[in-house]
Write a protein that holds these residues in place. Structure first.
Motif, PDB file in Angstrom:
ATOM      1  N   GLU A   1      25.539  -4.468  53.741  1.00  0.00           N
ATOM      2  CA  GLU A   1      26.218  -4.928  54.961  1.00  0.00           C
ATOM      3  C   GLU A   1      27.580  -4.263  55.128  1.00  0.00           C
ATOM      4  O   GLU A   1      28.344  -4.146  54.151  1.00  0.00           O
ATOM      5  CB  GLU A   1      26.467  -6.434  54.865  1.00  0.00           C
ATOM      6  CG  GLU A   1      25.225  -7.291  54.947  1.00  0.00           C
ATOM      7  CD  GLU A   1      25.589  -8.761  54.744  1.00  0.00           C
ATOM      8  OE1 GLU A   1      26.353  -9.075  53.810  1.00  0.00           O
ATOM      9  OE2 GLU A   1      25.107  -9.588  55.535  1.00  0.00           O
TER      10      GLU A   1
ATOM     11  N   THR B   1      36.673  -9.300  52.639  1.00  0.00           N
ATOM     12  CA  THR B   1      36.526  -9.221  54.107  1.00  0.00           C
ATOM     13  C   THR B   1      37.627 -10.030  54.792  1.00  0.00           C
ATOM     14  O   THR B   1      38.127  -9.622  55.841  1.00  0.00           O
ATOM     15  CB  THR B   1      35.136  -9.710  54.565  1.00  0.00           C
ATOM     16  OG1 THR B   1      34.914 -11.035  54.086  1.00  0.00           O
ATOM     17  CG2 THR B   1      34.033  -8.797  54.067  1.00  0.00           C
TER      18      THR B   1
ATOM     19  N   ASN C   1      30.310 -21.218  48.505  1.00  0.00           N
ATOM     20  CA  ASN C   1      30.201 -19.793  48.853  1.00  0.00           C
ATOM     21  C   ASN C   1      29.499 -19.028  47.728  1.00  0.00           C
ATOM     22  O   ASN C   1      29.054 -19.605  46.739  1.00  0.00           O
ATOM     23  CB  ASN C   1      31.581 -19.204  49.189  1.00  0.00           C
ATOM     24  CG  ASN C   1      32.575 -19.377  48.054  1.00  0.00           C
ATOM     25  OD1 ASN C   1      32.184 -19.681  46.930  1.00  0.00           O
ATOM     26  ND2 ASN C   1      33.842 -19.195  48.344  1.00  0.00           N
ATOM     27  N   ARG C   2      29.409 -17.686  47.911  1.00  0.00           N
ATOM     28  CA  ARG C   2      28.683 -16.890  46.910  1.00  0.00           C
ATOM     29  C   ARG C   2      29.379 -16.942  45.549  1.00  0.00           C
ATOM     30  O   ARG C   2      28.740 -16.944  44.508  1.00  0.00           O
ATOM     31  CB  ARG C   2      28.543 -15.451  47.410  1.00  0.00           C
ATOM     32  CG  ARG C   2      27.529 -14.666  46.615  1.00  0.00           C
ATOM     33  CD  ARG C   2      27.475 -13.218  47.078  1.00  0.00           C
ATOM     34  NE  ARG C   2      26.661 -13.013  48.237  1.00  0.00           N
ATOM     35  CZ  ARG C   2      26.821 -11.983  49.078  1.00  0.00           C
ATOM     36  NH1 ARG C   2      27.774 -11.103  48.885  1.00  0.00           N
ATOM     37  NH2 ARG C   2      26.035 -11.837  50.109  1.00  0.00           N
TER      38      ARG C   2
ATOM     39  N   GLY D   1      33.022  -9.091  49.592  1.00  0.00           N
ATOM     40  CA  GLY D   1      32.601 -10.474  49.800  1.00  0.00           C
ATOM     41  C   GLY D   1      33.649 -11.234  50.588  1.00  0.00           C
ATOM     42  O   GLY D   1      34.392 -10.663  51.403  1.00  0.00           O
TER      43      GLY D   1
ATOM     44  N   PHE E   1      25.404  -4.918  48.159  1.00  0.00           N
ATOM     45  CA  PHE E   1      24.708  -5.199  49.422  1.00  0.00           C
ATOM     46  C   PHE E   1      25.154  -4.153  50.436  1.00  0.00           C
ATOM     47  O   PHE E   1      26.281  -3.661  50.395  1.00  0.00           O
ATOM     48  CB  PHE E   1      25.021  -6.614  49.908  1.00  0.00           C
ATOM     49  CG  PHE E   1      24.521  -7.662  48.951  1.00  0.00           C
ATOM     50  CD1 PHE E   1      23.172  -7.971  48.881  1.00  0.00           C
ATOM     51  CD2 PHE E   1      25.393  -8.306  48.080  1.00  0.00           C
ATOM     52  CE1 PHE E   1      22.694  -8.904  47.971  1.00  0.00           C
ATOM     53  CE2 PHE E   1      24.930  -9.241  47.165  1.00  0.00           C
ATOM     54  CZ  PHE E   1      23.578  -9.540  47.114  1.00  0.00           C
TER      55      PHE E   1
ATOM     56  N   GLU F   1      29.560  -7.335  59.137  1.00  0.00           N
ATOM     57  CA  GLU F   1      28.406  -8.170  58.768  1.00  0.00           C
ATOM     58  C   GLU F   1      28.730  -9.016  57.531  1.00  0.00           C
ATOM     59  O   GLU F   1      28.372 -10.195  57.460  1.00  0.00           O
ATOM     60  CB  GLU F   1      27.191  -7.277  58.468  1.00  0.00           C
ATOM     61  CG  GLU F   1      26.692  -6.519  59.684  1.00  0.00           C
ATOM     62  CD  GLU F   1      25.838  -5.285  59.331  1.00  0.00           C
ATOM     63  OE1 GLU F   1      25.135  -4.814  60.228  1.00  0.00           O
ATOM     64  OE2 GLU F   1      25.899  -4.787  58.171  1.00  0.00           O
ATOM     65  N   ALA F   2      29.413  -8.398  56.576  1.00  0.00           N
ATOM     66  CA  ALA F   2      29.737  -9.131  55.338  1.00  0.00           C
ATOM     67  C   ALA F   2      30.691 -10.294  55.639  1.00  0.00           C
ATOM     68  O   ALA F   2      30.565 -11.375  55.052  1.00  0.00           O
ATOM     69  CB  ALA F   2      30.354  -8.181  54.315  1.00  0.00           C
TER      70      ALA F   2
ATOM     71  N   LYS G   1      30.766 -11.935  58.402  1.00  0.00           N
ATOM     72  CA  LYS G   1      29.939 -12.977  59.046  1.00  0.00           C
ATOM     73  C   LYS G   1      29.161 -13.756  57.981  1.00  0.00           C
ATOM     74  O   LYS G   1      29.079 -14.974  58.030  1.00  0.00           O
ATOM     75  CB  LYS G   1      28.949 -12.327  60.015  1.00  0.00           C
ATOM     76  CG  LYS G   1      29.606 -11.904  61.315  1.00  0.00           C
ATOM     77  CD  LYS G   1      28.810 -12.436  62.476  1.00  0.00           C
ATOM     78  CE  LYS G   1      29.676 -12.533  63.703  1.00  0.00           C
ATOM     79  NZ  LYS G   1      28.921 -12.536  64.943  1.00  0.00           N
ATOM     80  N   THR G   2      28.614 -13.024  57.005  1.00  0.00           N
ATOM     81  CA  THR G   2      27.865 -13.697  55.927  1.00  0.00           C
ATOM     82  C   THR G   2      28.795 -14.626  55.147  1.00  0.00           C
ATOM     83  O   THR G   2      28.424 -15.746  54.807  1.00  0.00           O
ATOM     84  CB  THR G   2      27.275 -12.651  54.940  1.00  0.00           C
ATOM     85  OG1 THR G   2      26.480 -11.750  55.677  1.00  0.00           O
ATOM     86  CG2 THR G   2      26.469 -13.286  53.840  1.00  0.00           C
ATOM     87  N   ALA G   3      30.024 -14.155  54.888  1.00  0.00           N
ATOM     88  CA  ALA G   3      30.958 -14.969  54.096  1.00  0.00           C
ATOM     89  C   ALA G   3      31.319 -16.247  54.865  1.00  0.00           C
ATOM     90  O   ALA G   3      31.562 -17.295  54.258  1.00  0.00           O
ATOM     91  CB  ALA G   3      32.205 -14.167  53.771  1.00  0.00           C
ATOM     92  N   GLY G   4      31.341 -16.168  56.174  1.00  0.00           N
ATOM     93  CA  GLY G   4      31.553 -17.365  57.000  1.00  0.00           C
ATOM     94  C   GLY G   4      32.937 -17.969  56.895  1.00  0.00           C
ATOM     95  O   GLY G   4      33.106 -19.171  57.133  1.00  0.00           O
TER      96      GLY G   4
END
Ligand SMILES: NC(=O)c1ccc[n+]([C@@H]2O[C@H](COP(=O)([O-])OP(=O)(O)OC[C@H]3O[C@@H](n4cnc5c(N)ncnc54)[C@H](O)[C@@H]3O)[C@@H](O)[C@H]2O)c1
Length: 437
Positions: free
Chosen positions: A87, A26, A278-279, A22, A85, A91-92, A94-97
């Motif tokens: 990813e 990352t 965030n998540r 996550g 997940f 990709e992960a 990018k998702t975490a931002g």
């Protein structure tokens, strides 16, 4: 002083196994790769930027920590991860931002190559999540064996000399120690019977410790901090550390509170609230996961302020901690603290702190440092709880019957003295009489 233990060399590859790919994981991996390529600096990392004074102040010996103790270098590290997940790490991230796409795109190939292994996951322990990349097993023992097989395969395929494992997975629900955690014999039976008191994080911890691998818990949930796993760690020689990375609001608390106490200023109340989107924030929106976090965040002040020794100053302290999930903020957490202070003759004052921080930017250097220091401890033959790494945690693991040390400055002194001790240098007490005699 003679060297206490001969620390084995750091040569060869060190595999860092991260449970959960996550925001924190990352940001750590991408950060290490970016630093390795000269794209950024490892700011916040003691192992990469810290120095250590040796001998008297007049000697002028202040090497960097990385030159003083044999630590693995960033270019010796390889990464593996598990997540529910699918990813990959690019990709992960990018998702975490957390990190800018412009940075991630420069290291896209390295990040994309890191693909998560199927997780040991059960929604019973993290209610807000569900994902497709999950192992199936006949019982928890079988799941642990599958993790051990993953670990061995990763080590062989990547030509690693050594490994460390860090739980950077979501905060699991609040659990207390029970009979199944009391001894290894009970724990093994519990794995066979899939005892509900054994959450996923404990299965990872068991797998790592069985293999003699150092294990750290970046989250506040109960994991390796039970007698059974500590017993196993003594047997297999695994160093253990945790729990709950000390970032953001709690980091500030453990900086400010020792200062107020040092000046014997009273505190009537400390109100802390946060928003984050965030998540992690989403998971903590579940009251059971939040309870785990709340316990971890709240214990800090009690230990630092010692109300039993200073009843006039801290006996009635009202300490409140809130975390609110607020999506627009993503990983850019905002924390507010209101501290109601009491001064000379009982006169009241207030202190307000507004910290606009970035959770994973504060966490990543800690994960990197803890991985390298745990590997060092392992090579120095130190197993079981590594209290000298309390510096990095909100709820430091400690020996039974001992209270944990939360004051950041005492923790740093303990850490540096441990490094001096490992290398046979004089410990620094800060007495300093010799300059005046
Ligand atoms: N960022 C900080 O400042 C900070 C500070 C202290 C503690 N922590 C803790 O660190 C942990 C990670 O934080 P984050 O911001 O990266 O959260 P995150 O939600 O971005 O990442 C956690 C990842 O773990 C995965 N996961 C959950 N259970 C798993 C399992 N059983 N096996 C494998 N993967 C699993 C999730 O799918 C997710 O991708 C959290 O528990 C958080 O409370 C973070």
């Amino acid at each position: 002083m003679t060297k206490v233990s001969s620390v084995r060399s750091a040569e060869g590859k060190l595999g860092i196994l991260l449970v959960g790919l996550g925001a924190v994981s990352t940001t750590t991996i991408a950060g290490i790769i970016a630093v390795r390529k000269g794209l950024a600096k490892p700011i916040g990392s003691l192992t990469e930027m810290g120095t250590i004074r040796l001998g008297k102040r007049t000697e002028g010996r202040t090497p960097t920590i990385r030159d003083f103790v044999p630590l693995a270098r960033y270019d010796q590290l390889v990464f593996g991860a598990w997540d529910l997940f699918n990813e990959n790490c690019y990709e992960a991230a990018k998702t975490a931002g957390v990190l800018e796409p412009a940075l991630l795109d420069q290291i896209k190939d390295e990040l994309s190559a890191i693909k998560p292994m199927p997780a040991v996951f059960d929604r019973q322990y993290v209610k807000r999540l569900d994902g497709p990349n999950v192992k199936k097993g006949k019982n928890k023992k079988d799941l642990a064996n599958q993790l051990i097989a993953d670990i061995r395969k990763f080590k062989a395929e990547n030509g690693c000399d050594r490994l460390v494992m860090l739980w950077c997975g979501s905060t699991e629900v609040f659990l207390v120690e029970s009979d199944v955690h009391k001894s290894m014999a009970a724990f093994e039976k519990g794995l066979e019977a899939s005892d509900p008191a054994i959450p996923s994080s404990m299965i990872y911890a068991y797998a790592a410790i069985s293999e003699g691998i150092p294990y750290a818990n970046a989250a506040p949930n109960l994991s390796a901090d039970v007698p059974a796993l500590m017993e196993l760690a003594q047997k297999t020689g695994s160093p253990l550390v945790g729990k709950d990375l000390k970032t953001g609001q709690t980091l500030m608390k453990t900086i400010i509170a020792p200062g107020l106490k040092a000046r014997l200023l009273g505190i009537d109340g400390w109100y802390s609230t946060n928003i984050l989107g965030n998540r992690d924030g989403e998971v903590l929106d579940d009251p059971e996961s939040f309870k785990t976090k709340e316990e971890s965040k709240k214990s800090v002040l009690d230990y630092i302020l010692q109300p039993n020794l200073y009843p006039d100053l801290y006996k009635d302290l009202h300490h409140v901690v809130r975390i609110n999930y607020y999506k627009p903020r993503g990983d850019a957490k905002e924390g507010w603290d209101n501290i109601d202070l009491v001064g000379w003759l009982g006169y009241k004052m207030q202190l307000k702190i507004n910290f606009l921080c970035r959770d994973s930017i504060l966490a990543a250097p800690i994960v990197a440092d803890v991985a390298l220091f745990l590997d060092l401890a392992h090579r120095a033959g130190m197993s079981g709880i590594q209290e000298w790494l309390s510096f990095y945690f909100k709820s430091p693991m400690h020996a039974p019957g001992l209270y944990p040390e939360h004051d950041l400055f005492i923790q740093l002194m303990k850490l540096k003295n441990t490094l001096r001790y490992m290398q046979g240098e004089e410990l620094i007490t800060h007495l300093g009489r010799e300059y005046y005699d």
